[in-house]
Design an enzyme around this catalytic site. Structure first.
Site, short mmCIF file in Angstrom:
data_model
loop_
_atom_site.label_atom_id
_atom_site.label_comp_id
_atom_site.label_asym_id
_atom_site.label_seq_id
_atom_site.Cartn_x
_atom_site.Cartn_y
_atom_site.Cartn_z
N LYS A 14 -0.86 8.82 -21.47
CA LYS A 14 -1.53 7.63 -20.93
C LYS A 14 -2.67 7.61 -22.17
CE LYS A 14 -3.97 6.44 -16.76
NZ LYS A 14 -4.45 7.18 -15.51
N ARG A 88 -7.97 14.68 -22.63
CA ARG A 88 -8.28 15.50 -21.39
C ARG A 88 -7.23 16.63 -21.21
NH1 ARG A 88 -5.07 14.71 -15.96
NH2 ARG A 88 -6.49 15.68 -14.53
N GLY A 205 -7.91 10.98 -3.63
CA GLY A 205 -6.68 10.06 -4.22
C GLY A 205 -5.45 10.92 -3.60
N ASP A 278 1.55 8.50 1.02
CA ASP A 278 0.80 7.33 0.42
C ASP A 278 -0.06 7.12 1.52
OD1 ASP A 278 -0.21 4.77 -0.19
OD2 ASP A 278 1.17 4.73 -2.07
N ARG A 280 -1.41 4.26 2.07
CA ARG A 280 -1.27 2.97 2.90
C ARG A 280 -0.14 3.06 3.78
NH1 ARG A 280 -1.61 0.75 -3.58
NH2 ARG A 280 -0.66 2.84 -3.49
N GLU A 329 -11.88 4.73 -2.82
CA GLU A 329 -12.54 3.45 -3.59
C GLU A 329 -12.03 2.48 -2.62
OE1 GLU A 329 -11.44 3.20 -7.69
OE2 GLU A 329 -12.20 5.16 -8.17
N GLU A 379 -12.28 8.46 -15.54
CA GLU A 379 -12.52 9.51 -16.54
C GLU A 379 -11.99 9.26 -17.83
OE1 GLU A 379 -9.51 10.31 -13.47
OE2 GLU A 379 -9.62 12.57 -13.44
P1 AMP Z 1 -4.86 7.99 -6.88
O1 AMP Z 1 -4.53 9.43 -6.99
O2 AMP Z 1 -6.46 8.15 -7.14
O3 AMP Z 1 -4.21 7.05 -7.77
O4 AMP Z 1 -4.93 7.75 -5.38
C1 AMP Z 1 -3.76 7.29 -4.57
C2 AMP Z 1 -3.93 7.23 -3.46
O5 AMP Z 1 -4.84 5.99 -3.08
C3 AMP Z 1 -2.62 7.13 -2.20
O6 AMP Z 1 -2.31 7.72 -1.39
C4 AMP Z 1 -2.95 5.31 -2.03
O7 AMP Z 1 -2.18 5.07 -1.06
C5 AMP Z 1 -4.32 5.50 -2.21
N1 AMP Z 1 -4.68 3.95 -2.10
C6 AMP Z 1 -4.72 3.25 -3.36
N2 AMP Z 1 -4.93 2.03 -2.93
C7 AMP Z 1 -5.41 2.00 -1.46
C8 AMP Z 1 -5.62 0.88 -0.74
N3 AMP Z 1 -5.89 -0.50 -1.30
N4 AMP Z 1 -5.86 1.22 0.62
C9 AMP Z 1 -5.65 2.43 1.02
N5 AMP Z 1 -5.32 3.34 0.05
C10 AMP Z 1 -5.12 3.25 -1.07
#
Ligand code: AMP
Length: 393
Positions: A14, A88, A205, A278, A280, A329, A379
């Site tokens: 990336k 990184r 996350g 996830d 969501r 976030e 990051e």
């Molecule tokens: P990351 O590892 O920082 O990319 O975060 C991934 C996590 O963030 C996953 O569990 C996603 O479901 C959650 N996530 C991303 N966007 C949203 C959102 N709009 N509402 C709730 N959770 C989210």
């Protein structure tokens, strides 16, 4: 000054190219499935997304294509315009307490610390070598994800196990997500115009960790010897009683690595909901009354609250609790549920202000005992800034 920020995995690369005068991303992209069939890369440039399927036998080929594309798209006219590359690195052992310039010794150390991060460190070393081949004169810097946690004192980084494990095998807490937590601490200090803050940084996350920060330095963090420890995550259990491991090994006739795979890839949100890792999907499941999703969310919230409460006591006085990464976030509900459980400390959300996603915002109510913020992590920018600072020294 143009600086490239690199985050390499075993089969991915990336990148973001920054103009450091404005801290603007000129172009970013992802090379995927390196060394595997059906490899491809995606570039984001001037609002467009370009996806190309092509053979990427190794990281060197990806690096060559990346640099050719920068010239072809006229992002740069010569390779010399890239004044630095920051990489990184997931694990810097207990040797690296800050970012450093790349040397042969540093690359050897990254390989030596592969025991602690077998999926990541070897890939980082391969990627650094690939960049050094194509850009032999360009200064390069490595930014360790563990470095920020090296200020944790010994009574907190040691495990209460035979001391010889630490002496002989370096068994101790290393933590992770250090670059993200450091970015949060820096950003909040900048926004509030103070650098004497006590902060609880919640990186929530797919992987998640919580860090207690005082005056810009890490005091403690929830991840441990590996990124497995701490709060419940997407597919990782977080803290569990270690006796569960041999017990289930015997019950299911599994090897240690099979159980570790279950704990790393089949636990957390996925393990409890039996639906998805996830958040969501979990939130959708909750709306439909799915009992296991409701349980998974409650367990996640409990594990986060446990660490916030612990670090609240550790820091004595907290100036800010910050939420970052995908869930931190974006999930209005998760933040609400977490903060509801902190009510006994006088910590309160402003429901209206909490209705925010993906941008810096204060979300605590005016009468909250602790201020709370949503702080989108960056990051890549932190890596680019370290690279620029070290090169300019
Ligand atoms: P990351 O590892 O920082 O990319 O975060 C991934 C996590 O963030 C996953 O569990 C996603 O479901 C959650 N996530 C991303 N966007 C949203 C959102 N709009 N509402 C709730 N959770 C989210």
């Amino acid at each position: 000054m143009k600086i490239m920020s690199i985050n390499a995995g075993s089969s991915s690369l990336k990148f973001s190219l920054f103009d450091m005068t404005t801290e603007e991303v000129l172009i970013s992209g992802l090379f995927e499935r390196i060394g595997i069939e059906a490899s491809c890369y995606t570039l984001k440039y001037k609002g467009d997304k370009i996806k190309v399927e092509t053979d990427l036998p190794d990281h060197s080929v990806a690096v060559k294509i990346l640099l050719e594309k920068l010239i072809e798209l006229e992002v740069i006219s010569t390779l010399e315009e890239i004044e630095g590359v920051g990489h990184r690195i997931v694990h810097g052992g207990d040797k690296y307490t800050e970012s450093v310039m790349v040397t042969d010794e540093v690359v050897d150390d990254i390989i030596r610390f592969s025991d602690f991060a077998p999926l990541h460190n070897p890939a980082h070393a391969i990627c650094i070598k690939a960049f050094r081949e194509v850009l032999p004169k360009t200064p390069m810097v490595v930014v360790f994800d563990t470095a920020f946690h090296q200020t944790i004192e010994k009574s907190r980084f040691l495990y209460p196990v035979p001391y010889s494990w630490y002496e002989n095998y370096h068994v101790r807490k290393y933590g992770a997500h250090g670059t993200s937590h450091r970015y949060i601490a820096t950003k909040v200090a900048e926004e509030l115009g103070r650098d004497d803050l006590s902060i609880i940084s919640c990186h929530l996350g797919n992987g998640g960790s919580i860090t207690a920060i005082k005056n810009g330095k890490c005091v403690d963090t929830s991840m441990g010897f590996t990124p497995h420890a701490g709060i419940m995550m997407g597919t990782r259990s977080g803290d569990i009683d270690v006796s569960i491991v041999p017990y289930v090994m015997e019950k299911e006739g599994k090897s240690a690595s099979e159980i570790m795979n279950d704990l790393n890839k089949k636990s957390g949100f996925l393990g409890i909901s039996e639906l998805s890792s996830d958040s969501r999907d979990i939130e959708d499941g909750i709306k439909e009354g799915n009992e296991k999703c409701i349980l998974a969310e409650e367990m996640f919230v409990n594990s986060v609250v446990k660490y916030i409460a612990q670090y609240y006591v550790l820091l004595g006085k907290v100036d800010a609790i910050c939420f970052t990464a995908g869930i931190g976030e974006n999930s209005v509900d998760a933040r609400l549920e977490i903060v509801e459980k902190l009510a006994c400390l006088g910590i309160k959300l402003d429901i209206e202000k909490n209705n925010v996603r993906g941008k810096f915002a204060k979300i605590s109510s005016d009468d909250s005992t602790v201020e709370m913020y949503v702080v989108p992590t960056n990051e890549e920018l932190m890596i680019a800034k370290d690279t620029m600072d070290i090169i300019n020294k």
